[in-house]
Design an enzyme around this catalytic site. Structure first.
Site, mmCIF file in Angstrom:
data_model
loop_
_atom_site.group_PDB
_atom_site.id
_atom_site.type_symbol
_atom_site.label_atom_id
_atom_site.label_comp_id
_atom_site.label_asym_id
_atom_site.label_seq_id
_atom_site.Cartn_x
_atom_site.Cartn_y
_atom_site.Cartn_z
ATOM 1 N N ASP A 135 35.673 15.809 62.947
ATOM 2 C CA ASP A 135 36.472 16.651 63.851
ATOM 3 C C ASP A 135 37.548 15.830 64.568
ATOM 4 O O ASP A 135 37.655 15.862 65.797
ATOM 5 C CB ASP A 135 35.576 17.338 64.902
ATOM 6 C CG ASP A 135 34.389 18.044 64.299
ATOM 7 O OD1 ASP A 135 34.490 18.504 63.158
ATOM 8 O OD2 ASP A 135 33.344 18.137 64.979
ATOM 9 N N GLU B 284 36.661 28.265 63.912
ATOM 10 C CA GLU B 284 36.386 27.222 64.904
ATOM 11 C C GLU B 284 37.488 26.173 64.879
ATOM 12 O O GLU B 284 38.459 26.276 64.122
ATOM 13 C CB GLU B 284 35.031 26.571 64.622
ATOM 14 C CG GLU B 284 34.914 25.867 63.280
ATOM 15 C CD GLU B 284 33.513 25.341 63.040
ATOM 16 O OE1 GLU B 284 32.552 25.914 63.593
ATOM 17 O OE2 GLU B 284 33.374 24.369 62.280
#
Length: 513
Positions: free
Chosen positions: A51, A276
């Site tokens: 991420d 997301e």
């Protein structure tokens, strides 16, 4: 960068009429996909940062990731580890354990009000921004206990490498009728509103309200500070921050415009569909805010991918190439321009899988726009590595991701000679599916007469003389994009194109004789 909101009509257009196969000379063209003679590259970048969220500080680029990891680079290609792992000795994040009773009071470890499912610490998806008002670096991140019980928090540091001093919690999700008292929710909304909206059947109403994870913070064109956040559950939300404190500014309720008085404005999603990792970048040249999100599941076979929407205002509406966006429980594979997913290209040692959870930035030195994400591989494992690809905005104002990770390429503002762009290309279409399917290349020829020829495909192509813009039609589908000469993963010079249409991305790679 020469970006524009409307397609320009300029330059000399290469003839786009499709001629008979015999006239094009395509009977001698080879459509066999072969990588023989093409060098391959090692897929490792030296670090694993999940991420990755990018921060530029002068000539150094930092990426911060889940599991308390961080790395830095001077070329966006080779990375040096700065921190990694849940440890009190972690130089960037370690201070959090000195105040664990505060930082994990609600979620994130075995002693939290809502305990972690596996009794381990969970600190995920950080984002760091330099606060122009306070002169400090602010890190926003989430602590998480379950799939919807999370807490957005923040800390500050005088340097980008930390350590970041815990400052407080910002937003809560996943509470029930009992645990809501351990949050600050009732400081901003009355009990009747909270129990009617946030609680259903005694539990958190995750279909309509967010999982408080994946924060990213940015400045708009007027230097106002915003945080976009959220995940599956109730979708992606936007809320303003006070730059003097870094804390949330809770808005007035406006249900007609999807504005909640605690969580802010819902931008996309809801109904627990996969969405997301939101990230918003403003490009002053095109005049658009670009909202990037990830669909699918993050495992190598989960179909993880990057989509992009855009808006002329910071709070939306953010729409795709069809002027639409996914709302609650939508069939969301139909919404959003898919920039990258699972794919194979020449010079890649393995197929890239689950390319997602991105950040983005415009380099303050040269104005180039980049997409930053992690990729997995089709090697049977879940190892991952960060990747940075340059993006070029096409004539319609949509970002087109270049096929290979950046190695310092600079697009020619004056365009390319026709002899450099015609020829045999390995072409992939990323499609719009959310699956483990890999986009493998087929061979297409861009012919001098403006025709496109393939074994089972045909079409036309054009380009603007004196610019890098191009258009291509393949089997009736139209795409608008750019040419760019760059290097493949092994460092071999190639001509590439990247074009978008119908919410799909098409990439082409040509090797020189």
């Amino acid at each position: 960068m020469g970006n524009g909101k409307k397609k320009a009509i300029s330059g000399t257009i290469v003839a786009a009429m499709t001629l008979a196969i015999s006239a094009c000379g395509t009977e001698s063209q080879d459509y066999t996909v072969s990588y023989k003679g093409i060098k391959t590259a090692d897929v490792s970048s030296g670090v694993s940062v999940h991420d990755p969220s990018i921060l530029q500080v002068d000539d150094i680029y930092y990426i911060f990731g889940s599991h308390m990891s961080a790395a830095k680079s001077t070329d966006l290609l080779n990375w040096e580890k700065v921190a990694d792992g849940y440890s009190k000795t972690n130089p960037v994040y370690g201070q959090i354990y000195e105040v664990a009773d505060q930082a994990f009071a609600y979620s994130g470890n075995k002693d939290s009000l809502i305990q972690t499912d596996d009794k381990q610490t969970h600190v995920w998806a950080p984002d760091v921004i330099y606060n122009k008002t306070t002169g400090l670096y602010y890190m926003y991140y989430c602590t998480t206990s379950t799939w919807n019980a999370s807490n957005l928090c923040y800390g500050t540091s005088e340097t980008p490498e930390g350590p970041y001093e815990w400052k407080g919690a910002l937003l809560y999700s996943g509470f029930n009728r009992k645990t809501i008292s351990g949050t600050d929710v009732l400081d901003y909304v009355d009990e009747d509103y909270a129990y009617k909206n946030y609680i259903q059947g005694g539990q958190y109403n995750y279909n309509d309200y967010p999982n408080a994870i994946d924060p990213t913070v940015f400045y708009d064109e007027d230097d106002r500070m915003w945080m976009v956040y959220g995940s599956w559950s109730g979708g992606i939300f936007l809320i303003e921050l006070d730059p003097s404190t870094g804390q949330v500014i809770h808005p007035q309720a406006d249900p007609d415009n999807n504005v909640d008085p605690y969580y802010g404005k819902r931008l996309l999603g809801g109904g627990h569909i996969s969405i997301e990792g939101p990230y918003i970048t403003y490009d002053k040249e095109s005049g658009y805010y670009y909202l990037y999100v990830s669909y699918g599941a993050l495992t190598s076979n989960g179909g993880y991918q990057v989509r992009v929407f855009r808006s002329e205002t910071v709070d939306g509406d953010y729409v795709d190439m069809n002027g639409e966006y996914p709302q609650k429980s939508a069939q969301h594979q139909n919404f959003g321009l898919k920039l990258t997913g699972n794919y194979k290209l020449p010079s890649l040692e393995k197929s890239y899988m689950a390319t997602g959870h991105n950040s983005s930035f415009i380099d303050e030195k040269d104005g180039k726009m980049y997409l930053v994400y992690h990729t997995r591989f089709n090697d049977g494992g879940e190892g991952h590595s960060p990747r940075v690809h340059q993006m070029i905005v096409n004539e319609d104002g949509w970002p087109c991701e270049l096929p290979y990770q950046t190695q310092g390429e600079t697009i020619s503002e004056d365009g390319y000679d026709k002899n450099d762009v015609v020829g045999r290309y390995y072409v992939i279409n990323q499609g719009t599916d959310i699956s483990d399917k890999i986009a493998n290349p087929k061979i297409l020829y861009l012919n001098k007469d403006g025709s496109v020829a393939g074994e089972k495909s045909k079409g036309t192509w054009t380009y603007n003389d004196g610019s890098y813009y191009m258009d291509i039609t393949i089997d009736g589908d139209e795409f608008s994009g750019v040419f760019c000469r760059m290097k493949d993963e092994a460092g071999t010079d190639v001509m590439t194109f990247s074009a978008v249409g119908q919410n799909e991305s098409v990439w082409g790679v040509k090797y020189f004789d």
